[in-house]
Write an enzyme that holds these catalytic residues in place. Structure first.
Site, mmCIF file in Angstrom:
data_model
loop_
_atom_site.group_PDB
_atom_site.id
_atom_site.type_symbol
_atom_site.label_atom_id
_atom_site.label_comp_id
_atom_site.label_asym_id
_atom_site.label_seq_id
_atom_site.Cartn_x
_atom_site.Cartn_y
_atom_site.Cartn_z
ATOM 1 N N ASP A 59 13.033 72.454 51.189
ATOM 2 C CA ASP A 59 11.879 72.663 50.324
ATOM 3 C C ASP A 59 11.836 74.113 49.844
ATOM 4 O OD1 ASP A 59 9.635 72.041 48.899
ATOM 5 O OD2 ASP A 59 8.388 71.538 50.614
ATOM 6 N N ASP A 93 18.319 75.572 53.315
ATOM 7 C CA ASP A 93 16.973 75.061 53.553
ATOM 8 C C ASP A 93 16.696 74.046 52.448
ATOM 9 O OD1 ASP A 93 14.214 74.987 54.528
ATOM 10 O OD2 ASP A 93 13.751 76.104 52.696
#
Length: 338
Positions: free
Chosen positions: A21, A19
């Protein structure tokens, strides 16, 4: 202990999917250690990929953003919900089929790159509607989508994130716009591509071929649940949204395979613990007394977290208290003191 005693976690997987952020960066700055971790994976010749629900940037734009932060990335390593949605449409529709696009120019570009024809009006007889976040999306766009879906067009949402981060705090995300259309239509989208739905991670995992894939994320409700739905192992890093307290209260669908404080857990067996299967209690014990989890023993704080998770997931969420100075220090290190 980790996946196997003394072995690096990363050695058990052919592909690591990150992922962005909360794992690689926070808004516009790389998280400490992220640049070095990704650089080490590249230096070892290991396959990496990035998966994001953000549909307002193309894969090439995300790759440029990462590279500018010192995290070298190629467009083919980046999978956005926009590109994944375009792949779903390409697999379902004949070449050149008209698709009504509600979202940013990046989503239109991905639809076009998939060999389909992006349109903006229901009068163009679209066979599908794809909806993603775009700062200029307004009532007119939602109205056209509503008419098209009522006429029989398949409705695909890139993601249903309720909010998106900003310097002023959380702002309405694509999920808020999907909710408006859901209210108008009285039904859900036919397909949601982004996390926690499995399509995004399943698409990424196909790139690993026969090898195993590890998902690294910071959110239980999107990253970890999405990995569980896609049948993938997952590593929760405590550098973003979800913390130790949320982890203790996680339902079965949101429980990661491993947890570490940061990306060092990929390489250092002492910096990661296993939570599912044979959990790494690492010298700690937990007693359940009067609705309280009482931690005793000594060892790594992460081992204490593994022991607490095993007890909480068996007995149910409860308050936590230490029974020794070592336990008190471990809880403080995990943000669970008091």
């Amino acid at each position: 202990m980790t996946a196997a005693a003394g072995e690096r976690l990363v050695d058990g997987y052919a592909l690591v999917v990150f992922d962005l952020d909360g794992v690689i960066y926070l808004i516009d700055r790389p998280i400490p250690g992220a640049v070095e971790a990704v650089g080490r994976l590249h230096a070892e010749g290991r396959a990496v990929a990035y998966a994001t629900n953000n549909a307002s940037r193309r894969s090439s734009e995300v790759a440029d953003l990462l590279t500018g932060m010192g995290v070298p990335a190629r467009p083919e390593e980046v999978l956005t919900s926009a590109s994944a949605a375009a792949e779903v449409l390409r697999d379902r529709l004949p070449a050149g089929a008209p698709v009504l696009v509600v979202g940013a120019e990046a989503l239109r570009a991905e639809v076009r790159a998939a060999g389909l024809t992006p349109v903006a009006r229901a009068d163009d007889a679209p066979v599908a509607v794809v909806q993603g976040y775009g700062p200029q999306v307004g009532w007119v766009d939602l109205a056209e989508a509503s008419v098209a879906v009522r006429a029989g067009a398949t409705w695909i949402a890139t993601n249903t994130d309720r909010t998106l981060p900003s310097g002023r705090g959380p702002l309405p995300g694509n999920g808020a716009l999907v909710a408006a259309l859901r209210t108008a239509l009285g039904r859900d989208p036919d397909v949601v591509v982004g996390k926690p739905e499995p399509a995004l991670f399943a698409t990424a995992a196909r790139r690993a071929g026969e090898g195993r894939t590890l998902l690294v994320g910071d959110r239980l409700d999107t990253d970890i649940e999405g990995a569980r739905r896609a049948g993938l192992d997952s590593l929760l890093v405590l550098t973003g949204v979800s913390d130790a307290a949320e982890l203790l209260a996680a339902p079965p669908t949101r429980r990661p395979t491993y947890v570490s404080m940061d990306l060092a857990g990929l390489f250092d067996p002492a910096a990661v613990v296993r939570l599912l299967g044979a959990a790494d209690a690492d010298g700690w014990t937990v007693a359940v007394r009067d609705g309280t989890l009482e931690l005793a023993g000594a060892g790594r704080p992460l081992g204490a977290l593994a022991a607490l998770c095993a007890a909480a997931w068996s007995a149910g969420p409860a308050r936590v208290r230490p029974s020794s100075v070592e336990a008190e220090e471990a809880l403080a290190g995990l943000g669970l003191a008091g």
